[in-house]
Design a protein around this motif. Sequence first.
Motif, PDB file in Angstrom:
ATOM      1  N   SER A 164      -7.008   8.523  -2.639  1.00 10.68           N
ATOM      2  CA  SER A 164      -6.127   7.398  -2.279  1.00 10.68           C
ATOM      3  C   SER A 164      -5.563   6.694  -3.501  1.00 10.68           C
ATOM      4  CB  SER A 164      -6.900   6.387  -1.432  1.00 10.68           C
ATOM      5  OG  SER A 164      -7.865   5.706  -2.223  1.00 10.68           O
ATOM      6  N   GLY A 165      -6.236   6.868  -4.643  1.00  6.68           N
ATOM      7  CA  GLY A 165      -5.783   6.189  -5.850  1.00  6.68           C
ATOM      8  C   GLY A 165      -6.172   4.722  -5.894  1.00  6.68           C
ATOM      9  N   LEU A 166      -7.055   4.303  -4.988  1.00  6.78           N
ATOM     10  CA  LEU A 166      -7.505   2.911  -4.923  1.00  6.78           C
ATOM     11  C   LEU A 166      -8.927   2.781  -5.452  1.00  6.78           C
ATOM     12  CD1 LEU A 166      -6.315   2.146  -1.271  1.00  6.78           C
ATOM     13  CD2 LEU A 166      -5.119   1.517  -3.385  1.00  6.78           C
ATOM     14  N   ASN A 224      -8.340  -2.284   2.633  1.00  4.28           N
ATOM     15  CA  ASN A 224      -7.113  -1.750   3.237  1.00  4.28           C
ATOM     16  C   ASN A 224      -7.421  -0.938   4.498  1.00  4.28           C
ATOM     17  OD1 ASN A 224      -4.555  -2.320   1.622  1.00  4.28           O
ATOM     18  ND2 ASN A 224      -5.939  -1.685  -0.009  1.00  4.28           N
ATOM     19  N   ARG A 225      -8.539  -0.264   4.506  1.00  2.00           N
ATOM     20  CA  ARG A 225      -8.934   0.478   5.706  1.00  2.00           C
ATOM     21  C   ARG A 225      -9.143  -0.493   6.869  1.00  2.00           C
ATOM     22  NH1 ARG A 225     -12.995   2.605   8.899  1.00  2.00           N
ATOM     23  NH2 ARG A 225     -13.023   4.892   9.145  1.00  2.00           N
ATOM     24  N   TYR A 245     -10.008   0.044  -1.238  1.00  2.00           N
ATOM     25  CA  TYR A 245      -9.933   1.031  -0.156  1.00  2.00           C
ATOM     26  C   TYR A 245     -10.562   0.476   1.119  1.00  2.00           C
ATOM     27  CZ  TYR A 245     -10.358   5.384   2.460  1.00  2.00           C
ATOM     28  OH  TYR A 245     -10.246   6.349   3.434  1.00  2.00           O
ATOM     29  N   LEU A 283       0.850  -1.190   0.000  1.00  2.00           N
ATOM     30  CA  LEU A 283       0.000   0.000   0.000  1.00  2.00           C
ATOM     31  C   LEU A 283       0.884   1.238   0.000  1.00  2.00           C
ATOM     32  CD1 LEU A 283      -2.971   0.904   0.136  1.00  2.00           C
ATOM     33  CD2 LEU A 283      -2.760   0.948   2.618  1.00  2.00           C
ATOM     34  N   TYR A 320       0.926   7.463   0.200  1.00  2.00           N
ATOM     35  CA  TYR A 320      -0.137   8.451   0.018  1.00  2.00           C
ATOM     36  C   TYR A 320      -1.488   7.839   0.411  1.00  2.00           C
ATOM     37  CZ  TYR A 320      -2.109  12.692  -2.048  1.00  2.00           C
ATOM     38  OH  TYR A 320      -2.727  13.904  -2.226  1.00  2.00           O
ATOM     39  N   ALA A 321      -1.721   6.591  -0.025  1.00  2.00           N
ATOM     40  CA  ALA A 321      -2.977   5.904   0.293  1.00  2.00           C
ATOM     41  C   ALA A 321      -3.081   5.672   1.798  1.00  2.00           C
ATOM     42  CB  ALA A 321      -3.060   4.580  -0.462  1.00  2.00           C
ATOM     43  N   LYS A 322      -1.948   5.313   2.429  1.00  2.00           N
ATOM     44  CA  LYS A 322      -1.944   5.096   3.887  1.00  2.00           C
ATOM     45  C   LYS A 322      -2.295   6.376   4.621  1.00  2.00           C
ATOM     46  CE  LYS A 322       1.471   1.363   3.851  1.00  2.00           C
ATOM     47  NZ  LYS A 322       2.862   0.973   4.183  1.00  2.00           N
TER      48      LYS A 322
END
Length: 253
Positions: free
Chosen positions: A77-79, A87-88, A84, A46, A49-51
């Motif tokens: 996030s780009g996901l 990963n969240r 998303y 991951l 930036y997304a994190k």
Amino acid sequence: MAIVEPRLLSQMIQKLGLMDHEQLVPKSTELLRLLQIKSVGSSANLGDYAKAIICIDLACSLLGLPPCDSEALVRLSGLKKTAYANNRRTLEKLLDISQVIGINEICIQLGLHQAQKEATVLLDSYKKYIGGADGEVDFTHPQYAAMALYQACKRLKIKPPKSKLVAFSHLKPTLWTLLEKNWDKFLANASKTHVLKSKQSQPVEMMEPAKETTQVPINGLKHSSPEKIEPYGNWKKRMLEKAYRELKSLQER
């Protein structure tokens, strides 16, 4: 994992329209630093930036702030939506801040307050329906709350935001479809047994039995008389005569 600079973090928060909340930057930074300490292979793929975006999202929840714009979060996030959500959930577990997503939380996020009561009733009934058959079931999994709200919206003639509810459920579309079929079966069974009723009527098991009233003649009008009970002697005589006739009939064959 490199820590996103506070300046860049502030820019992200500004894009989300959350700059009025002064605690958000330090709380998001705290989560990012904690994530760096606990970082393991499961989050290695991951991007930073997304994190950072997910940590801002989690910080909002922890601070009790109004929910972020989910579409904006996913876009920044780009996901993809499913990625998303997954990963969240993963970062929640890594940070040990996993929260149970229930009907109330989803209603707040999606503005479905009018369906909350109906969804709660449906979920309680579904727990009873599936509990005896499958034994212990983890009803804290968000799939059940999401599906209960989806079904409640349909029953209340509200167009359900299906794609958003599927994202909350943390299920793949195929698994969501299987769960939906299971609920359709449950609702069909509940309808046959009158377990669920519309808001205008009570469930059958909750209705009080009608009270017996004694009929009293009014102004000489006729009324139904109580059922007469046959005396034991007459009944015994009748049964013996019947048995005798049947026995005689068998002997004559």
